[in-house]
Scaffold this active site. Structure first.
Site, short mmCIF file in Angstrom:
data_model
loop_
_atom_site.label_atom_id
_atom_site.label_comp_id
_atom_site.label_asym_id
_atom_site.label_seq_id
_atom_site.Cartn_x
_atom_site.Cartn_y
_atom_site.Cartn_z
N ASP A 10 47.23 38.66 40.73
CA ASP A 10 46.51 38.06 41.76
C ASP A 10 45.22 39.21 42.03
O ASP A 10 45.31 40.26 41.51
CB ASP A 10 47.25 38.04 42.94
CG ASP A 10 46.53 38.06 44.41
OD1 ASP A 10 45.63 36.99 44.27
OD2 ASP A 10 46.41 38.93 45.17
N ASP A 12 43.11 39.79 45.20
CA ASP A 12 42.96 40.54 46.41
C ASP A 12 44.39 40.88 46.97
O ASP A 12 45.37 40.49 46.98
CB ASP A 12 42.41 39.62 47.57
CG ASP A 12 41.01 38.87 47.39
OD1 ASP A 12 40.16 39.57 47.57
OD2 ASP A 12 40.95 37.75 46.55
N GLU A 19 40.64 42.34 50.79
CA GLU A 19 40.62 40.87 50.78
C GLU A 19 39.20 40.52 50.89
O GLU A 19 38.33 40.85 51.87
CB GLU A 19 41.28 40.25 51.91
CG GLU A 19 42.67 40.68 52.19
CD GLU A 19 43.38 39.73 51.12
OE1 GLU A 19 42.95 38.51 50.72
OE2 GLU A 19 44.60 39.84 50.73
N ARG A 55 37.90 29.30 56.31
CA ARG A 55 37.23 30.60 56.19
C ARG A 55 36.30 30.62 55.71
O ARG A 55 35.24 31.48 56.06
CB ARG A 55 38.37 31.53 55.72
CG ARG A 55 39.88 31.54 56.40
CD ARG A 55 40.74 32.50 55.61
NE ARG A 55 41.55 31.99 54.66
CZ ARG A 55 41.93 32.48 53.60
NH1 ARG A 55 41.73 33.58 53.23
NH2 ARG A 55 42.71 31.69 52.72
N LYS A 143 47.30 28.50 40.30
CA LYS A 143 47.74 29.76 39.83
C LYS A 143 48.65 29.74 38.68
O LYS A 143 48.75 30.17 37.62
CB LYS A 143 48.05 30.79 40.75
CG LYS A 143 46.74 31.31 41.72
CD LYS A 143 47.24 32.11 42.79
CE LYS A 143 46.02 33.00 43.05
NZ LYS A 143 46.54 34.36 43.89
N ASP A 166 50.76 39.19 46.00
CA ASP A 166 51.15 39.70 47.27
C ASP A 166 51.36 38.63 48.33
O ASP A 166 52.17 38.83 49.26
CB ASP A 166 50.19 40.99 47.77
CG ASP A 166 48.92 40.33 48.14
OD1 ASP A 166 48.21 40.01 47.09
OD2 ASP A 166 48.63 40.07 49.42
MG LIG Z 1 46.45 38.41 47.28
#
Ligand SMILES: [Mg+2]
Length: 210
Positions: A10, A12, A19, A55, A143, A166
């Site tokens: 991943d 971020d 992020e 967002r 993903k 994460d």
């Molecule tokens: Mg992440």
């Protein structure tokens, strides 16, 4: 190009400490609000795609020229270059799949030794972000699908793949990989991943490489 194995990270809070969407939101004066929404999404409290669209709408009006400032603020995770070098030395390849953005990752990924990467794209008009995502959203399933696609493309058997992430949107690729690692992870990811790396140092992954 065939590879001995595939490591997918991943971006971020895994490849990098930040992020990116929060850094871009800072340019619109909406950093705190977007940071709170990102935290909820990464904990798995909200639907990723819905949260991302909301967002990204907060980013409307940020000039593309401001991405230079965003890039300058990004802090690579300790050990990242050690990990990518170790993967290459053992005949593997490194992929990054991100719910973040190509606009940033296209600069960042090659500099950190990443071989292949995929992320979302921000729609841009007249030199500024419109507040919309261009094209299909890279969510949890995308993903996992990308991990499988890269493995097939590079002749890597599924059991010779490693996924590292994460956030809650990493859980499907963590489950799909031969070895799934929670790294710097949210409580739900720590609970569900087969293995947890507690130290924020990607070099800790090197002894796990095949
Ligand atoms: Mg992440």
């Amino acid at each position: 190009m065939t590879a001995r194995f595939l490591v997918v990270l991943d971006a971020d809070s895994t490849l990098i400490r930040n992020e990116v969407i929060e850094l871009i939101a800072d340019e619109a004066g909406r950093g705190a609000e977007v940071a709170a929404a990102t935290e909820a999404a990464m904990r798995g409290e909200t639907d990723f795609a819905t949260s991302l669209r909301s967002r990204v709408s907060a980013l409307a009006g940020v000039p593309v020229a401001a991405f230079e400032r965003v890039l300058a603020r990004i802090e690579p995770t300790p050990g990242v270059r050690d990990l990518t070098a170790a993967v290459h030395a053992r005949g593997g390849i490194v992929g990054v799949v991100s719910g973040g953005f190509h606009e940033i990752l296209d600069e960042l990924a090659p500099a950190l030794g990443v071989d292949v990467w995929r992320a979302n794209r921000l729609a841009v008009a007249d030199g500024s972000v419109t507040g919309e995502v261009a094209g299909a959203i890279v969510d949890a399933q995308a993903k996992a699908d990308q991990l499988a696609a890269w493995a097939a493309e590079h002749g890597v058997a599924p059991h010779r793949t490693i996924a590292i992430g994460d956030g809650a949107n990493d859980l499907r690729m963590i489950a799909a990989a031969g070895l799934g690692l929670a790294f710097n992870a949210k409580p739900r990811v720590r609970a569900e991943a087969p293995l947890v790396v507690g130290t924020v140092d990607l070099a800790q992954v090197i002894p796990l490489l095949p």
